[in-house]
Design a protein around this motif. Structure first.
Motif, PDB file in Angstrom:
ATOM      1  N   ALA A  44      15.216   4.220   7.412  1.00 48.81           N
ATOM      2  CA  ALA A  44      15.702   4.157   6.029  1.00 48.81           C
ATOM      3  C   ALA A  44      14.877   4.996   5.054  1.00 48.81           C
ATOM      4  CB  ALA A  44      15.758   2.701   5.559  1.00 48.81           C
ATOM      5  N   ARG A  45      13.684   5.362   5.402  1.00 53.38           N
ATOM      6  CA  ARG A  45      12.846   6.191   4.524  1.00 53.38           C
ATOM      7  C   ARG A  45      12.707   7.610   5.075  1.00 53.38           C
ATOM      8  NH1 ARG A  45      10.286   2.742   0.774  1.00 53.38           N
ATOM      9  NH2 ARG A  45      10.433   0.597   1.458  1.00 53.38           N
ATOM     10  N   SER A 100      13.829  -5.149   9.013  1.00 50.37           N
ATOM     11  CA  SER A 100      14.707  -5.232   7.843  1.00 50.37           C
ATOM     12  C   SER A 100      13.967  -5.305   6.512  1.00 50.37           C
ATOM     13  CB  SER A 100      15.664  -6.422   7.986  1.00 50.37           C
ATOM     14  OG  SER A 100      14.930  -7.633   8.019  1.00 50.37           O
ATOM     15  N   ASN A 101      12.713  -5.749   6.498  1.00 53.91           N
ATOM     16  CA  ASN A 101      11.996  -5.856   5.219  1.00 53.91           C
ATOM     17  C   ASN A 101      11.312  -4.558   4.814  1.00 53.91           C
ATOM     18  OD1 ASN A 101       9.569  -5.671   6.624  1.00 53.91           O
ATOM     19  ND2 ASN A 101       8.925  -7.761   6.220  1.00 53.91           N
ATOM     20  N   GLY A 102      11.458  -3.510   5.610  1.00 46.27           N
ATOM     21  CA  GLY A 102      10.881  -2.219   5.261  1.00 46.27           C
ATOM     22  C   GLY A 102       9.514  -1.951   5.855  1.00 46.27           C
ATOM     23  N   ARG A 133       8.074   2.315   7.006  1.00 49.23           N
ATOM     24  CA  ARG A 133       6.926   2.921   6.351  1.00 49.23           C
ATOM     25  C   ARG A 133       6.026   3.644   7.353  1.00 49.23           C
ATOM     26  NH1 ARG A 133       8.655  -1.209   3.113  1.00 49.23           N
ATOM     27  NH2 ARG A 133       8.229  -1.038   0.888  1.00 49.23           N
ATOM     28  N   PHE A 134       6.384   3.579   8.626  1.00 51.29           N
ATOM     29  CA  PHE A 134       5.651   4.274   9.681  1.00 51.29           C
ATOM     30  C   PHE A 134       6.455   5.483  10.116  1.00 51.29           C
ATOM     31  CE2 PHE A 134       3.880   0.068   9.875  1.00 51.29           C
ATOM     32  CZ  PHE A 134       2.557   0.264  10.207  1.00 51.29           C
ATOM     33  N   LEU A 135       5.767   6.527  10.473  1.00 55.23           N
ATOM     34  CA  LEU A 135       6.403   7.706  11.048  1.00 55.23           C
ATOM     35  C   LEU A 135       6.223   7.595  12.555  1.00 55.23           C
ATOM     36  CD1 LEU A 135       7.752  10.465  10.755  1.00 55.23           C
ATOM     37  CD2 LEU A 135       5.474  11.458  10.534  1.00 55.23           C
ATOM     38  N   ALA A 154       0.839  -1.201   0.000  1.00 52.12           N
ATOM     39  CA  ALA A 154       0.000   0.000   0.000  1.00 52.12           C
ATOM     40  C   ALA A 154       0.873   1.251   0.000  1.00 52.12           C
ATOM     41  CB  ALA A 154      -0.929   0.002   1.206  1.00 52.12           C
ATOM     42  N   TRP A 155       1.975   1.235   0.739  1.00 50.97           N
ATOM     43  CA  TRP A 155       2.906   2.373   0.764  1.00 50.97           C
ATOM     44  C   TRP A 155       3.540   2.558  -0.606  1.00 50.97           C
ATOM     45  CZ3 TRP A 155       5.231   5.983   4.140  1.00 50.97           C
ATOM     46  CH2 TRP A 155       6.425   6.537   3.689  1.00 50.97           C
TER      47      TRP A 155
END
Length: 179
Positions: free
Chosen positions: A149-150, A69-71, A75-77, A26-27
Motif C-alpha cells: 500500500a505504500r 492491515s494496520n500498516g 512500512r518495510f521494503l 517512527a515512519w
C-alpha cells in the motif's frame, strides 16, 4: 539489524506489545516514544533503518493479519534476494576494489550531507506522474495489497537513494526507473 525477523513478528503479536505502533509512528512522523515507563523516553526527528532477514515461509506464517492491515508491514521494503552464483570459497573483493567502493561511498555521503530538500527534475516530474498513476491503478487486493500500500513512498525513497549515490540533489528519470 535483526537476523531473525520472525522474532519481531512474534513480539508484535504478544498482548500489550507496542513494537508495531512504535515502528509505525517512527515512519509517520519520526517520533519514537516509550510511554509505558515511569520516566517516558522520547526521541524526535529520528530516522530509523531496520535490516532484517526472513524466509518467505516464515513471513507467510507469522505476519499476522493485523500487522498487514494496520500498516506495519507496508512500512518495510521487502526484497526477495536469491543467490546469483554458487561460490564455495566466497566472492571476495580485492583490497583495491573495497577501497574504491569505500571512497565512492564516502564521497557520496559527503555530498549528500550538503544537500537540503531533494526535488525531482522536470523530466522526472513527468515520469513520476505517469508512474504514480500506474501504481494507483494497480492496487492488488488482500494481503499483497495491504503490504504494498505504500509503494509510491517506497519508490521515492529508493529513487532518492539512487540520486544521492550519484551525488545528485535532484532525482532524475534514471533514478526513478532504477527504483
Amino acid at each position: 539489524t535483526e537476523p531473525e525477523f520472525v522474532r519481531v513478528l512474534k513480539a508484535c503479536q504478544r498482548d500489550g506489545n507496542t513494537l508495531s505502533a512504535v515502528i509505525r509512528e517512527a515512519w509517520d512522523d519520526g517520533r519514537l516514544r516509550v510511554l509505558t515507563r515511569r520516566d517516558p523516553l522520547v526521541a524526535s526527528s529520528s530516522h530509523i533503518s531496520l535490516c532484517t532477514h526472513v524466509t518467505p515461509d516464515e513471513l507467510r506464517r507469522h505476519l499476522g493479519g493485523i500487522e498487514a492491515s494496520n500498516g506495519f508491514a507496508n512500512r518495510f521494503l521487502f526484497l526477495c534476494v536469491e543467490r546469483a552464483r554458487i561460490l564455495p570459497t566466497g566472492g571476495n573483493l580485492s583490497d583495491d576494489e573495497v577501497r574504491h567502493l569505500a571512497d565512492r561511498t564516502r564521497s557520496a555521503l559527503a555530498a549528500a550531507r550538503k544537500f537540503g530538500r531533494m526535488r525531482r527534475s522536470d523530466d522526472a516530474e513527468v515520469l513520476w506522474a505517469d508512474m504514480y498513476r500506474q501504481i494507483a491503478e494497480d492496487e492488488p487486493a488482500g494481503l499483497v495489497g495491504a503490504i504494498t500500500a505504500r509503494a509510491e513512498a517506497q519508490l521515492l525513497r529508493v529513487a532518492m537513494v539512487y540520486a544521492l549515490s550519484d551525488s545528485s540533489p535532484v532525482i532524475e528519470p534514471e533514478h526513478l526507473r532504477a527504483a
